[in-house]
Design an enzyme around this catalytic site. Sequence first.
Site, mmCIF file in Angstrom:
data_model
loop_
_atom_site.group_PDB
_atom_site.id
_atom_site.type_symbol
_atom_site.label_atom_id
_atom_site.label_comp_id
_atom_site.label_asym_id
_atom_site.label_seq_id
_atom_site.Cartn_x
_atom_site.Cartn_y
_atom_site.Cartn_z
ATOM 1 N N HIS A 18 39.381 64.291 77.072
ATOM 2 C CA HIS A 18 38.372 63.375 77.318
ATOM 3 C C HIS A 18 39.201 62.004 77.539
ATOM 4 O O HIS A 18 40.355 61.777 77.496
ATOM 5 C CB HIS A 18 37.379 63.254 76.190
ATOM 6 C CG HIS A 18 37.877 63.116 74.936
ATOM 7 N ND1 HIS A 18 38.517 61.850 74.394
ATOM 8 C CD2 HIS A 18 37.966 63.908 73.619
ATOM 9 C CE1 HIS A 18 38.625 61.897 73.471
ATOM 10 N NE2 HIS A 18 38.409 62.916 72.738
ATOM 11 N N HIS A 21 42.025 60.598 75.050
ATOM 12 C CA HIS A 21 43.285 61.271 75.161
ATOM 13 C C HIS A 21 43.629 60.897 76.349
ATOM 14 O O HIS A 21 44.940 60.284 76.369
ATOM 15 C CB HIS A 21 43.113 62.757 75.395
ATOM 16 C CG HIS A 21 42.468 63.441 74.458
ATOM 17 N ND1 HIS A 21 41.173 64.278 74.604
ATOM 18 C CD2 HIS A 21 42.505 63.474 73.096
ATOM 19 C CE1 HIS A 21 40.912 64.869 73.473
ATOM 20 N NE2 HIS A 21 41.655 64.407 72.654
ATOM 21 N N CYS A 126 37.006 67.024 54.013
ATOM 22 C CA CYS A 126 36.148 67.208 55.297
ATOM 23 C C CYS A 126 36.912 68.337 56.107
ATOM 24 O O CYS A 126 38.032 67.814 56.596
ATOM 25 C CB CYS A 126 35.883 65.921 55.735
ATOM 26 S SG CYS A 126 35.262 65.941 57.432
ATOM 27 N N CYS A 129 37.928 66.716 59.430
ATOM 28 C CA CYS A 129 39.080 65.635 59.430
ATOM 29 C C CYS A 129 40.510 66.392 58.952
ATOM 30 O O CYS A 129 41.401 65.828 58.966
ATOM 31 C CB CYS A 129 38.724 64.428 58.422
ATOM 32 S SG CYS A 129 37.501 63.374 58.986
ATOM 33 N N CYS A 143 31.276 61.869 55.567
ATOM 34 C CA CYS A 143 32.429 61.334 56.156
ATOM 35 C C CYS A 143 32.145 60.603 57.553
ATOM 36 O O CYS A 143 31.262 60.934 58.260
ATOM 37 C CB CYS A 143 33.169 62.942 57.107
ATOM 38 S SG CYS A 143 34.208 62.494 58.133
ATOM 39 N N HIS A 146 32.575 62.132 60.908
ATOM 40 C CA HIS A 146 31.983 63.527 61.441
ATOM 41 C C HIS A 146 30.291 63.513 60.735
ATOM 42 O O HIS A 146 29.643 64.275 61.277
ATOM 43 C CB HIS A 146 32.579 64.772 60.961
ATOM 44 C CG HIS A 146 33.716 65.096 61.487
ATOM 45 N ND1 HIS A 146 35.148 64.353 61.303
ATOM 46 C CD2 HIS A 146 34.244 65.667 62.724
ATOM 47 C CE1 HIS A 146 35.988 64.765 61.919
ATOM 48 N NE2 HIS A 146 35.490 65.459 62.914
ATOM 49 N N LYS A 296 31.269 56.265 68.697
ATOM 50 C CA LYS A 296 32.467 56.640 69.069
ATOM 51 C C LYS A 296 32.701 57.748 70.146
ATOM 52 O O LYS A 296 31.720 58.547 70.098
ATOM 53 C CB LYS A 296 33.347 57.198 67.946
ATOM 54 C CG LYS A 296 34.295 55.820 67.235
ATOM 55 C CD LYS A 296 35.169 57.091 66.383
ATOM 56 C CE LYS A 296 35.558 56.459 65.136
ATOM 57 N NZ LYS A 296 36.298 57.397 64.416
ATOM 58 N N LYS A 299 33.876 64.774 71.179
ATOM 59 C CA LYS A 299 32.934 65.914 71.907
ATOM 60 C C LYS A 299 31.489 66.305 70.929
ATOM 61 O O LYS A 299 30.629 66.246 71.618
ATOM 62 C CB LYS A 299 33.810 67.045 71.651
ATOM 63 C CG LYS A 299 33.305 68.144 72.608
ATOM 64 C CD LYS A 299 33.967 69.479 72.828
ATOM 65 C CE LYS A 299 33.384 70.464 73.437
ATOM 66 N NZ LYS A 299 33.712 71.961 73.117
HETATM 67 N N1 MSP Z 1 46.269 65.868 66.224
HETATM 68 C C1 MSP Z 1 46.004 64.300 65.980
HETATM 69 C C2 MSP Z 1 47.412 63.456 66.243
HETATM 70 C C3 MSP Z 1 48.597 63.951 65.881
HETATM 71 S S1 MSP Z 1 49.822 63.159 66.201
HETATM 72 C C4 MSP Z 1 51.100 63.649 65.454
HETATM 73 C C5 MSP Z 1 44.855 63.624 66.656
HETATM 74 N N2 MSP Z 1 44.435 64.232 67.803
HETATM 75 S S2 MSP Z 1 43.496 63.968 68.797
HETATM 76 O O1 MSP Z 1 43.309 64.915 69.760
HETATM 77 O O2 MSP Z 1 42.055 63.856 67.939
HETATM 78 O O3 MSP Z 1 43.382 62.307 69.194
HETATM 79 C C6 MSP Z 1 44.750 61.854 69.987
HETATM 80 C C7 MSP Z 1 44.480 60.498 70.375
HETATM 81 O O4 MSP Z 1 43.349 60.339 71.291
HETATM 82 C C8 MSP Z 1 44.474 59.521 69.467
HETATM 83 O O5 MSP Z 1 45.379 58.545 69.766
HETATM 84 C C9 MSP Z 1 42.959 58.864 69.417
HETATM 85 O O6 MSP Z 1 43.082 57.557 68.938
HETATM 86 C C10 MSP Z 1 42.880 59.084 70.639
HETATM 87 N N3 MSP Z 1 41.321 59.078 70.890
HETATM 88 C C11 MSP Z 1 40.440 60.012 70.807
HETATM 89 N N4 MSP Z 1 39.119 59.264 71.113
HETATM 90 C C12 MSP Z 1 39.317 57.901 71.491
HETATM 91 C C13 MSP Z 1 38.647 57.090 72.026
HETATM 92 N N5 MSP Z 1 37.103 57.083 72.194
HETATM 93 N N6 MSP Z 1 39.115 55.860 72.441
HETATM 94 C C14 MSP Z 1 40.430 55.649 72.432
HETATM 95 N N7 MSP Z 1 41.214 56.784 72.056
HETATM 96 C C15 MSP Z 1 40.526 57.712 71.163
HETATM 97 O O7 MSP Z 1 44.407 62.678 66.229
#
Ligand code: MSP
Length: 512
Positions: A18, A21, A126, A129, A143, A146, A296, A299
Amino acid sequence: MAKVYLTTPLYYVNAEPHLGHTYTTVVTDTLARWHRQKGDEVLFLTGTDEHGDKIVQAAAAAGVTPREHADRISGIFRATWDACGISYDHFIRTTDPYHVATVQELLGRMERAGDIYFGGYGGLYCYGCERFYTEKELVDGKCPDHQVAPTYIEEENYFFRMSRYQQRLIEELEANPHRIEPERYRNEVLALLRGEALGDLCISRPKTRLSWGIELPFDARYVAYVWVDALANYVSAVRHVHPDAFDAYWPAAEHLIGKDILKPHGIFWTTMLMSAGLPLFKQLHVHGYWTRGESKMSKSLGNVIRPLEMKQRFGMDAFRYFLLREMAFGQDATFSEDAFVTRVNADLANNLGNLVSRTLAMQQRYFAGIVQPLDEWTDGDRALANAFAAAREEVAAFCEQLAFHRALEALWRAIDHANKYIVTTAPFTLAKNPDTKPRAGAVLHHLLEGLFVAAVLLRPFLPETSAKMLTMLAMPADARLGAEWQWGGAMADGQITQPPEILFPRIETDAA
Ligand code: MSP
């Protein structure tokens, strides 16, 4: 050549790619391209985080095994980044055997350092998390991420004596102010460290509760806590990709992350490295959150923006431009379709698009595409050259600070200047009179030079657009602004430019 090692977080395979990421990945890609353009040796790593409760739950919901689920979603991440033109050098999965070996080795080192002990633990957990929460951290008993109440669970586990490294980490962060950037995030970590006793970190999960993980090297009844597993990827990957140059790449590591995962990186990872006797990464670059309205984006909360859909509807470069231009790295930003359309239309379709199409169309119409000689420079010509020279310097300085929005702003000042230069010099009028036609040729030559500088500077940000512009200018795809380059020297007299192609069609909306 300097070595540069850039990493994105490893994305959980419980959701498909999304906006969040995509932002981290596009920013890291831009930085990787910027360093490659400078001549640095870059290792750009991304991948997927595949173990733990969350993944087991997602697989169960999909009616498949964790392995099948992880294979499928990891494949989607990889295919998405490929389709989006992300220039990663290596894609790591935490289920890769070489990663498993590294996690076990790191844990072994920590254990031999006397930093791991066995003990009982009870707490509020949680599942979303994958971590225990303290009462204080909960919001209305739930949490904060979530919005569900955590479950109280009790079990015997292994712990990492993180507390042992608290003081050393404070001293380290005080001595190296750039280790965590922007500064506010360093302050946040320091405040956490100074504010309370760090406590120890529970680093295992009993297989009776969770078997989808990496077995502890010293007790086969347990798997590693998913964060310990995932963080180690940064070391596994470089050992795997550059087994003979680990010592050169590892200390050059720059991790790009979102602010929600500051604590695992700023505290768990740093202290784990200290315990394992490895040098710290070079830097942690922390970005803010994209929001839509108040919530935020994730999904579970809806409002999902899919990178492939954006690429298909508007083109990847338009999407990249918006992400890089709209968010100041480190701060939060809001995503709205209105803001997206306004920016793309104003900056890309109008400003850049018009400059390219007007310049190349006139070059075609008046000179059959053939680049004309420069004449004596006027003050206006000099001002144009200076505007692009300034942009070149500013882009470099801002990229070093990860201030991509300011780098683009600086480049657009030069593009703006060039559009105004067309109005003040009026080559379309000059070209109609045989006496002034040579001057029209010189004016267009200046404009083409500006387009060339813009194309090169744009390369890390908008790679497809940069390539198209260089093709239209009849310049090599890998053209650079080397030390020997001077204004007016790139575009050769007699060189034949192509007719313009529309780079960014105006986005029409119902409201327009
Ligand atoms: N699996 C862990 C990271 C492990 S690193 C050794 C994780 N994964 S995640 O898929 O949830 O998120 C990864 C990245 O996406 C994070 O840097 C997170 O900040 C970013 N984002 C997820 N949603 C976001 C927004 N809405 N805005 C900006 N970035 C955010 O965390």
